[in-house]
Design a protein around this motif. Sequence first.
Motif: not given
Length: 172
Positions: A132-154
């Motif tokens: 959803s974030i990738e569709k609505m805000r591609p630039k934000v998704a490219e920059r933040f999805i992996i770090p945020i997902a990694s932080g949530i997992i950790a």
Amino acid sequence: RSSDLHPRRQYVAQLLGVLTGTVASTLGYFILVPNASVFNSVDGADPKFAAPAAQQWKAVAELFKLGIHNLHPMARECIVIGIAVGALFTIVEFYLPKHKKYLPSATGFGLGLLLPFSVPLSFFIGAMIGWSIEKMRPKVAERFIIPIASGIIAGESIIGVIVTAINNFVFA
């Protein structure tokens, strides 16, 4: 910046992560697990550390030890079906590469069937949020999805250790 992606920096970061993770995991294990009996059930009660995913892998190890003929006939049929579905995913992906993005990963599909329902459900919810974030805000998704997902997992892992420690030492 391209200098941030230098292989040497990646190697050093991974090495530091492995070293600190090893120390933290070892210390955490010795603090939380006084002896291996916490992994086994006592008098039919649930073990202190049930680890449902570990129980699945234990069952796989026992299967290799005892042989497939010791399984229930329906379980043997399901193994054949699972092999066929996994092979089908691989064959379709090979012959229809344009449609690869619409196919589930055979490994992911198998793990989804093996792990407790809450794990693949959280994968799905996270993937839908990311999509959803990738569709609505591609630039934000490219920059933040992996770090945020990694932080949530950790964070989930750290909270799990804290909750286990509290349960073992405060409410034991």
